[in-house]
Design a protein around this motif. Structure first.
Motif: not given
Ligand code: SER
Length: 340
Positions: A79-80, A123-124, A153, A202-205, A298
């Motif tokens: 992930l990112s 992904s976004i 990513y 991830g970064t949306s974590d 994003w």
């Molecule tokens: N959830 C993913 C991330 O944060 C984005 O697709 O890397």
């Protein structure tokens, strides 16, 4: 005779767990899965699981000699955030791994003269808004807008989309008379939130981490600003998106790549919903400038009207039911059981 299977890479990740459970509910599906890690005890009986690396082409060769693969869900990826620490490895896993899988799919399709379905979660992160002003101005982005990722990513995923499109339409266009049929289908996910698993790397974590921490009674320092806004979706809806797209008649699809989303929330709005459910939750905002910059790039929301129109996409959970019916009760239960 080789056994017909649905093949799932990255099976040990969050989407993998949820997808295997759902595919296994249909007793007619035989599943084959691959991941660097083993599966938890409750998922292991549902699939024939191989512990191994998608970059191990001899392992992939052995799988093909034993199984006839009808559909591939290629979920394996770094992930990112994780990818920014090891960008070359991210390229290997996210790009070369995808290329190897597409090649495998092409060979399978030529060998049996039938299409192979290839489902690819993008992904976004493939979007890159240049600044907050643009992010505020262009609120709901469409598939072809702002494809200028600022993470490894995001670059890997947008190229994975292109590779899939190429394999679907033009692979070996000058080199062979024998047609290759790869039925490539891709969804671009927003941030995903599961009640049962936590993401890693991830970064949306911050979204899922904030909710799970509150249920565990742990303080949480959120690494983005209160006003940071991106779209999210529950894990059951993410799996439904993959399965609904896989089941859609090809002739209905006007694109190979579709945005899907459910609701858009700022980190502060997530905090408010978490506090409403867990009033004692301790949530502070301590933005990390670098991860914040990724979230700022994003879009605040995704336009998923093409998916809604072409294959009837609509999420089961909106923001209210996602929290009230799926996330809060299940997460509460999960940590109550653990502490009991
Ligand atoms: N959830 C993913 C991330 O944060 C984005 O697709 O890397």
């Amino acid at each position: 005779m080789r056994k017909h299977v649905i093949f799932i890479t990255g099976a040990s990740g969050e989407v993998g767990h949820a997808l295997i459970r759902r595919l296994a509910e249909d007793g007619g599906n035989r599943l084959l899965s691959l991941d660097l890690h083993s599966l938890p005890d409750d998922i292991r009986p549902l699939t024939t699981h191989m512990v191994g690396d998608i970059l191990d082409t001899s392992l992939l060769g052995r799988l093909v000699s034993e199984y006839e693969i009808d559909t591939i869900y290629h979920l394996a990826a770094l992930l990112s955030t994780r990818s920014e620490f090891t960008p070359e490895m991210a390229h290997q896993v996210n790009v070369e791994g995808t290329l190897d899988l597409l090649k495998l799919a092409a060979e399978q399709s030529q060998w049996r003269s039938r299409p192979i379905q290839f489902l690819f979660p993008s992904s976004i992160a493939i979007y890159g808004m240049p600044d907050l002003e643009s992010k505020n101005l262009y609120n709901r982005v469409r598939e072809w807008e702002w494809n200028q990722p600022r993470t490894m990513y995001g670059c890997n995923k947008v190229y994975g989309e292109m590779l899939g499109t190429y394999f679907c339409n033009h692979y070996r266009q000058l080199a062979t008379e024998q047609p290759v049929h790869i039925d490539f289908r891709c969804v671009r996910f927003p941030g995903l939130i599961s009640a049962f698993t936590l993401p890693s790397g991830g970064t949306s974590d911050y979204g899922p981490e904030m909710i799970h921490a509150a249920a565990k009674g742990e303080a949480y320092n959120c690494f983005v600003r209160e006003d940071a806004r991106i779209p999210f979706m529950t894990m059951p809806d993410a799996v439904s998106a993959l399965l609904t797209l896989a089941a859609a008649p090809r002739e209905k699809l006007t694109r190979l790549i579709y945005n899907v989303t459910s609701f858009s929330l700022s980190a502060g709005e997530i905090r408010d919903r978490v506090i409403a459910a867990f009033p004692a939750a301790e949530i502070r905002f301590e933005p990390d400038a670098k991860r914040q910059a990724i979230i700022d790039s994003w879009p605040a929301d995704l336009d998923d009207s093409a998916a809604r129109r072409d294959w009837g996409w609509h999420p089961q959970y909106d923001v209210a039911t996602a929290f009230e019916e799926y996330l809060i009760p299940n997460i509460r239960e999960r940590y109550r059981e653990r502490s009991a």
